[in-house]
Design an enzyme around this catalytic site. Structure first.
Site, PDB file in Angstrom:
ATOM      1  N   ASP A  73      45.313  51.870  38.044  1.00 59.57           N
ATOM      2  CA  ASP A  73      44.119  52.323  38.748  1.00 59.57           C
ATOM      3  C   ASP A  73      43.906  53.815  38.506  1.00 59.57           C
ATOM      4  O   ASP A  73      44.868  54.603  38.509  1.00 59.57           O
ATOM      5  CB  ASP A  73      44.237  52.053  40.239  1.00 59.57           C
ATOM      6  CG  ASP A  73      44.052  50.573  40.580  1.00 59.57           C
ATOM      7  OD1 ASP A  73      43.806  49.770  39.649  1.00 59.57           O
ATOM      8  OD2 ASP A  73      44.174  50.221  41.766  1.00 59.57           O
ATOM      9  N   ASP A 100      50.596  49.635  43.062  1.00 57.77           N
ATOM     10  CA  ASP A 100      50.119  49.761  41.686  1.00 57.77           C
ATOM     11  C   ASP A 100      51.298  49.994  40.747  1.00 57.77           C
ATOM     12  O   ASP A 100      52.295  50.606  41.130  1.00 57.77           O
ATOM     13  CB  ASP A 100      49.160  50.939  41.555  1.00 57.77           C
ATOM     14  CG  ASP A 100      47.876  50.762  42.354  1.00 57.77           C
ATOM     15  OD1 ASP A 100      47.546  49.608  42.689  1.00 57.77           O
ATOM     16  OD2 ASP A 100      47.219  51.775  42.647  1.00 57.77           O
ATOM     17  N   ARG A 123      38.765  43.091  36.237  1.00 58.02           N
ATOM     18  CA  ARG A 123      38.928  44.546  36.192  1.00 58.02           C
ATOM     19  C   ARG A 123      39.502  45.020  34.853  1.00 58.02           C
ATOM     20  O   ARG A 123      40.621  45.500  34.780  1.00 58.02           O
ATOM     21  CB  ARG A 123      39.792  45.053  37.356  1.00 58.02           C
ATOM     22  CG  ARG A 123      39.238  44.727  38.720  1.00 58.02           C
ATOM     23  CD  ARG A 123      40.058  45.378  39.818  1.00 58.02           C
ATOM     24  NE  ARG A 123      39.505  45.074  41.143  1.00 58.02           N
ATOM     25  CZ  ARG A 123      39.993  45.525  42.286  1.00 58.02           C
ATOM     26  NH1 ARG A 123      41.062  46.315  42.275  1.00 58.02           N
ATOM     27  NH2 ARG A 123      39.433  45.200  43.437  1.00 58.02           N
ATOM     28  N   ASP A 153      49.121  45.051  43.467  1.00 57.93           N
ATOM     29  CA  ASP A 153      47.714  45.433  43.546  1.00 57.93           C
ATOM     30  C   ASP A 153      47.180  45.617  42.125  1.00 57.93           C
ATOM     31  O   ASP A 153      47.110  44.662  41.366  1.00 57.93           O
ATOM     32  CB  ASP A 153      47.563  46.698  44.394  1.00 57.93           C
ATOM     33  CG  ASP A 153      46.118  46.988  44.756  1.00 57.93           C
ATOM     34  OD1 ASP A 153      45.252  46.144  44.499  1.00 57.93           O
ATOM     35  OD2 ASP A 153      45.851  48.077  45.293  1.00 57.93           O
TER      36      ASP A 153
END
Length: 352
Positions: free
Chosen positions: A190, A163, A242, A186
């Protein structure tokens, strides 16, 4: 916590653009500090210059990062601590992991090899327009060292091996503002594992698929009652999905963001999450809002006063906790969002 009233879908237009709503909790000062005294502060290495217009601001987050909760009065980062400037991965890793408050100025391009653990009470601020963290990213907290009360601003994140930014391990009161995130492995950003009271504002996400996840997994039910996040004035520029994808959280507040050319979808509410989606501008997004996605069960969405330009029909369901019961905010007219957001996001524009 005292139960909050639920919001229901509304056809009334959101308020027009105005100045920042009064009453925000706490004022963050990113101070105009003189050079720190390493001997007096007990710190090795270089001191900060006397001032830097790019990060010398007096302002505060809007949204969940502004809320007084969990023993924390808003989000102040490293305010009150020494100001230092870092130019190497070793120095950055050292200072973000030190106990106590620090204002850490990132100067130039820093190559890192992994996720660097950031502990409580840190402001990590890019200097000028060239601050960059590449090859790795920042993880807020570990299971034994919390990453609470952290500010990350004015930094370009590229090429992360995992991330770019991970808000995790019960981190609370986090403000991620005016960054540029791209080309990671990734997620670009997050937010998971019982983290809470987070604001994500004025960031550009691009050249990547998975932009921002809220909630670790469908089986991590410890996230229920946590993960309260505000997304406002971000630019999801050609990223696939997302923006965010959310599990369990209620509410997640998504307002005045610009969505453009998002190939898979804009927003997904899953696993009984509650999302308030208002005043956003969706352009060329076939699926702007999903209720449920992939193998995840459905969530809840209230949408109001969004614009869908050459885009599909949003899915909505249920009721959602009203964000205004937590904090004041003003919604810009959605037609103004492409201009204001594309011109205001990213690095070098903190004081714009």
């Amino acid at each position: 916590m005292t139960p909050r009233p639920a919001a229901t879908p509304s056809t009334k237009p959101a308020p027009g653009r105005s100045t920042l709503a009064a009453g925000l909790v706490g004022v963050l000062v990113l101070p105009l500090l003189g050079a720190a005294d390493p001997a007096r502060a007990g710190l090795p290495g270089p001191a900060a210059p006397t001032r830097d217009a790019a990060i010398a601001c007096t302002d505060a987050p809007i949204g969940f990062a502004s809320v007084n909760a969990v023993g924390q009065s808003g989000t102040t980062g490293g305010a009150g601590g020494p100001t230092i400037t870092v130019t190497t991965a070793a120095a950055l890793e050292d200072y973000v992991g030190r106990a106590g408050p620090y204002i850490i100025r990132v100067s130039g391009r820093i190559q890192v090899d992994d996720m660097l653990t950031v502990v409580a009470n840190k402001s990590i601020l890019g200097v000028g327009t060239s601050a960059e963290i590449t090859g790795g990213g920042l993880q807020l907290g570990s299971t034994t060292r919390p990453g609470n009360n952290v500010i990350i601003r004015n930094i370009r994140f590229t090429g992360a091996g995992d991330d770019s930014i991970s808000v995790t391990n019960k981190a609370h009161h986090v403000w991620i503002d005016h960054n540029d995130l791209s080309d990671g492995y990734d997620g670009l950003l997050d937010i998971k594992r019982e983290s809470d009271f987070v604001t994500v504002s004025w960031n550009r996400f691009h050249n990547h698929s998975k932009s921002s996840l809220v909630g670790h997994s469908d089986t991590y039910t410890a996230d229920v009652g946590k993960l309260r996040v505000t997304y406002h004035h971000n630019f999801f520029d050609g990223t696939d999905q997302r923006h965010p994808r959310v599990r369990f959280a209620d509410p997640v507040h998504v307002f005045n963001n610009y969505y453009r050319n998002n190939a898979l979808y804009g927003i997904a509410s899953t696993e009984n999450a509650g999302l308030m989606v208002e005043g956003n501008y969706f352009e060329n997004v076939a699926h702007p809002i999903y209720v449920g996605y992939d193998e995840s069960g459905p969530g809840r969405v209230v949408e109001r006063n969004n614009l869908y330009v050459n885009s599909g029909t949003p899915q909505t369901a249920g009721t959602v906790v009203e964000p205004r019961t937590f904090y004041p905010y003003t919604v810009d007219a959605p037609a103004s969002v492409p201009g204001s957001v594309s011109g205001g996001v990213g690095v070098g524009k903190v004081c714009a």
